[in-house]
Motif scaffolding. Structure first.
Motif, PDB file in Angstrom:
ATOM      1  N   GLN A 250      77.758  23.222  17.100  1.00  0.00           N
ATOM      2  CA  GLN A 250      77.575  21.849  17.575  1.00  0.00           C
ATOM      3  C   GLN A 250      78.708  21.389  18.484  1.00  0.00           C
ATOM      4  N   ALA A 251      79.892  21.927  18.271  1.00  0.00           N
ATOM      5  CA  ALA A 251      81.025  21.507  19.103  1.00  0.00           C
ATOM      6  C   ALA A 251      80.955  22.091  20.504  1.00  0.00           C
ATOM      7  N   ALA A 252      79.863  22.799  20.827  1.00  0.00           N
ATOM      8  CA  ALA A 252      79.638  23.275  22.192  1.00  0.00           C
ATOM      9  C   ALA A 252      78.377  22.657  22.782  1.00  0.00           C
ATOM     10  N   SER A 253      77.871  21.606  22.160  1.00  0.00           N
ATOM     11  CA  SER A 253      76.623  20.994  22.613  1.00  0.00           C
ATOM     12  C   SER A 253      76.896  19.791  23.513  1.00  0.00           C
ATOM     13  N   GLU A 254      75.909  19.479  24.348  1.00  0.00           N
ATOM     14  CA  GLU A 254      76.012  18.315  25.227  1.00  0.00           C
ATOM     15  C   GLU A 254      76.104  17.027  24.409  1.00  0.00           C
ATOM     16  N   SER A 474      90.057  26.023  15.712  1.00  0.00           N
ATOM     17  CA  SER A 474      91.337  25.364  16.034  1.00  0.00           C
ATOM     18  C   SER A 474      91.329  24.839  17.460  1.00  0.00           C
ATOM     19  N   MET A 475      90.815  25.654  18.400  1.00  0.00           N
ATOM     20  CA  MET A 475      90.762  25.193  19.777  1.00  0.00           C
ATOM     21  C   MET A 475      89.802  24.014  19.915  1.00  0.00           C
ATOM     22  N   SER A 476      88.641  24.093  19.269  1.00  0.00           N
ATOM     23  CA  SER A 476      87.670  23.011  19.351  1.00  0.00           C
ATOM     24  C   SER A 476      88.263  21.705  18.834  1.00  0.00           C
ATOM     25  N   GLU A 477      88.932  21.776  17.706  1.00  0.00           N
ATOM     26  CA  GLU A 477      89.476  20.566  17.096  1.00  0.00           C
ATOM     27  C   GLU A 477      90.652  20.015  17.897  1.00  0.00           C
ATOM     28  N   GLU A 478      91.467  20.928  18.445  1.00  0.00           N
ATOM     29  CA  GLU A 478      92.582  20.487  19.278  1.00  0.00           C
ATOM     30  C   GLU A 478      92.077  19.798  20.550  1.00  0.00           C
ATOM     31  N   ARG A 479      91.082  20.395  21.200  1.00  0.00           N
ATOM     32  CA  ARG A 479      90.533  19.811  22.422  1.00  0.00           C
ATOM     33  C   ARG A 479      89.836  18.481  22.126  1.00  0.00           C
ATOM     34  N   ASP A 486      92.935  11.053  24.727  1.00  0.00           N
ATOM     35  CA  ASP A 486      93.410  10.977  26.106  1.00  0.00           C
ATOM     36  C   ASP A 486      92.305  10.975  27.161  1.00  0.00           C
ATOM     37  N   GLY A 487      91.082  11.344  26.776  1.00  0.00           N
ATOM     38  CA  GLY A 487      89.995  11.432  27.749  1.00  0.00           C
ATOM     39  C   GLY A 487      90.009  12.763  28.485  1.00  0.00           C
ATOM     40  N   GLY A 488      89.133  12.880  29.480  1.00  0.00           N
ATOM     41  CA  GLY A 488      89.094  14.061  30.330  1.00  0.00           C
ATOM     42  C   GLY A 488      88.065  15.095  29.936  1.00  0.00           C
ATOM     43  N   ASP A 494      83.471  22.469  31.140  1.00  0.00           N
ATOM     44  CA  ASP A 494      83.028  23.798  31.565  1.00  0.00           C
ATOM     45  C   ASP A 494      84.060  24.875  31.236  1.00  0.00           C
ATOM     46  N   GLN A 495      85.335  24.546  31.428  1.00  0.00           N
ATOM     47  CA  GLN A 495      86.385  25.503  31.094  1.00  0.00           C
ATOM     48  C   GLN A 495      86.432  25.735  29.584  1.00  0.00           C
ATOM     49  N   TYR A 496      86.209  24.696  28.826  1.00  0.00           N
ATOM     50  CA  TYR A 496      86.170  24.799  27.374  1.00  0.00           C
ATOM     51  C   TYR A 496      85.059  25.749  26.931  1.00  0.00           C
ATOM     52  N   LEU A 497      83.866  25.616  27.484  1.00  0.00           N
ATOM     53  CA  LEU A 497      82.762  26.505  27.141  1.00  0.00           C
ATOM     54  C   LEU A 497      83.080  27.949  27.515  1.00  0.00           C
ATOM     55  N   GLU A 498      83.735  28.126  28.654  1.00  0.00           N
ATOM     56  CA  GLU A 498      84.127  29.477  29.061  1.00  0.00           C
ATOM     57  C   GLU A 498      85.149  30.060  28.091  1.00  0.00           C
ATOM     58  N   ASP A 499      86.075  29.221  27.646  1.00  0.00           N
ATOM     59  CA  ASP A 499      87.081  29.683  26.683  1.00  0.00           C
ATOM     60  C   ASP A 499      86.421  30.080  25.361  1.00  0.00           C
TER      61      ASP A 499
END
Length: 525
Positions: A250-254, A474-479, A486-488, A494-499
């Motif tokens: 779910q943390a990769a869903s729109e 860990s990356m999902s929760e940190e991002r 902070d937003g963004g 897209d970079q997150y999905l690639e990671d």
């Protein structure tokens, strides 16, 4: 199954009682006294003639010390109790010899109460048998459910997070209970800009609080119900969900992206507690139990435990809200009634049969009743009622049921069957209330009753999951925390999905899907 371990000279299957001292590492509530001080433990010790040296820990300390025990392999206790043993820890501990197989001890001589449970629920052994065919953690079962209008039974964790709003504060600003996220936004602004608690300090109100992510064991304090207006409810801490038989993250869903982007604006406006990223459950509850009312909206599985019994009257449940497009989506949390992470025996134990005979006592219905909630006379009234059932004692002034349970419970393996309620004891009032709330209030918002069940993974699947999932989460929760604060998220998504892809998310999804497919295939056979 034949008994293993030491035997007396009186018979092939008798339990050796020559060792009477054991060391147990145990997780306990922060409110709980040491297990050795509990009347139930003293009763269990006397019944089989043992003494227990306890190493009781709570909170984050438990995980840290458990890891030290499992990784060092030296000076090990005889058993680990309520230590949240993962399947990976069980399999690795078993294959390395740190944990011993338990299946041969499950017999009429050593564990008669567990055998009675197995007669009633024959499938329970399968749920705790690892892929190598061994059992390294004793089973536990808790059947708290309700039958919904579709004729199916659903369990108490189906929707783990209830949201509440301060109705007294709404009345103070002349607003109705919100039904959309935009209406909730306006209510939170009013809470922030007015001295709605009436203490003369217009800055101490916290419009909305939760815990993000669900760290420190706060499984019921997350913000997942606030994702529903955007099309998902991300209850599961692995971010795993199911749609039309397909597992997804779910943390990769729109839907997840849109929710985080929306609530960032609320964070920037000061509507969300700045400590949502750092507070643990005790700090969270302290905010609700202070001298002055401070919480406008909060998340928990009941209202009184957070704000106290008296102040709870000021709050009502906040319904699932419609989103900017006028819709919402609620799916169910994973609903397993069984577990196998509550009691494991280590290689240091010289007499496993006697230790397992000791713990077998908690599988007796009345002993389970006291382990789960507290002893007769402390949690339950001294005598059963006219129906032969034990009733919870009256609470002291200012005390909550959660506090009373935490002070008296013996956490570990237990058996709580649907037929036990009304036979030996009554379901605790707050649990029954939660089931009623699910049935009568929350389930009206549920769109899909699909859920990911309790599955058994192969050793290869566990290796994939253990190798990759922790870093992915860990990356999902940190991002997500960064984007919420902070937003963004739109420019970085897209970079997150690639990671995620580079970190092996597809491999993890494949392992989850394979285990789920085996489960559904077994059901159809």
């Amino acid at each position: 199954m034949a008994a293993c371990g030491g035997k007396s000279q009186g018979g092939e299957n008798e339990v050796d009682t020559t060792q009477t001292n054991f060391k147990i590492f145990a997780n306990t509530s922060a409110l709980s006294p040491d297990n050795g001080e509990k009347p139930l433990v003293k009763q269990m010790n006397e019944a089989v003639g043992v003494t227990i040296e306890w190493n009781c820990v709570s909170g984050d300390t438990m995980k840290e010390k458990k890891n030290l025990i499992l990784n060092s392999g030296d000076d090990m206790p005889d058993a680990l109790m309520d230590a949240s043993m993962s399947d990976s820890e069980l399999i690795k501990g078993g294959s390395s010899g740190l944990l011993i197989p338990l299946e041969d001890y499950i017999n009429e001589e050593t564990m008669p109460n567990l055998m009675k449970l197995i007669e009633k629920r024959p499938q329970i052994l399968a749920t705790c048998t690892m892929p190598d065919g061994h059992i390294y953690g004793l089973p536990t079962i808790s059947e708290m459910g309700f039958e919904y209008k579709d004729g199916n039974t659903y369990y108490i964790g189906a929707i783990p997070q209830f949201t509440a709003i301060n109705k007294k504060w709404l009345d103070a600003v002349n607003m109705d209970v919100p039904t959309t996220v935009d209406e909730l936004h306006d209510a939170l602004v009013a809470f922030k800009e007015n001295d709605v608690n009436g203490n003369g300090d217009p800055s101490d109100e916290i419009p909305m609080s939760f815990i993000f992510p669900e760290n420190n064991g706060a499984w019921c304090a997350g913000m997942s119900t606030f994702f529903a207006p955007f099309g998902c409810t991300d209850y599961q801490m692995d971010h795993r969900a199911l749609k039309d038989g397909k597992v997804y993250y779910q943390a990769a869903s729109e839907e997840y992206k849109n929710a985080i982007a929306y609530y960032h604006d609320w964070f920037a406006e000061g509507l969300i507690d700045i400590e949502v990223f750092s507070q643990d459950s005790s700090q969270y509850i302290a905010k609700g139990n202070g001298d002055d009312s401070r919480l406008g909206v909060f998340v928990w599985w009941e209202i009184p435990e957070v704000v106290g019994a008296q102040r709870a009257e000021d709050y009502v449940y906040l319904p699932i809200l419609d989103g900017p497009d006028g819709t919402h989506h609620v799916n169910l949390n994973e609903m397993g009634t069984t577990g196998h992470d509550k009691f494991s025996v280590t290689k240091s134990c010289k007499n496993p049969a006697l230790l397992l005979k000791w713990i077998d006592q908690v599988y007796d219905p009345l002993m389970s009743m006291q382990a789960i909630y507290g002893p007769i006379g402390s949690y339950w009234k001294d005598e059963p009622d006219e129906n032969g059932c034990y009733v919870m004692k009256d609470l002291a002034e200012g005390e909550t049921a959660g506090e009373l349970k935490s002070k008296n419970e013996l956490t570990g393996p237990s058996a709580q069957l649907a037929e036990d309620y009304g036979t030996y004891y009554y379901l605790e009032d707050r649990a029954q209330q939660r089931l009623d709330d699910l049935n009568n209030f929350w389930f009206q918002y549920v769109d899909s009753t699909e859920y990911f069940p309790s599955v058994v993974y192969t050793e290869e699947e566990i290796e994939v999951i253990n190798d990759k999932l922790s870093d992915i989460k860990s990356m999902s929760e940190e991002r997500a925390a960064h984007w919420l604060r902070d937003g963004g998220i739109e420019s970085e998504w897209d970079q997150y999905l690639e990671d995620l892809d580079n970190m092996g998310l597809s491999d993890v999804l494949g392992a989850w899907q394979a285990a789920y497919d085996r489960y559904t295939q077994a059901l159809s056979e």
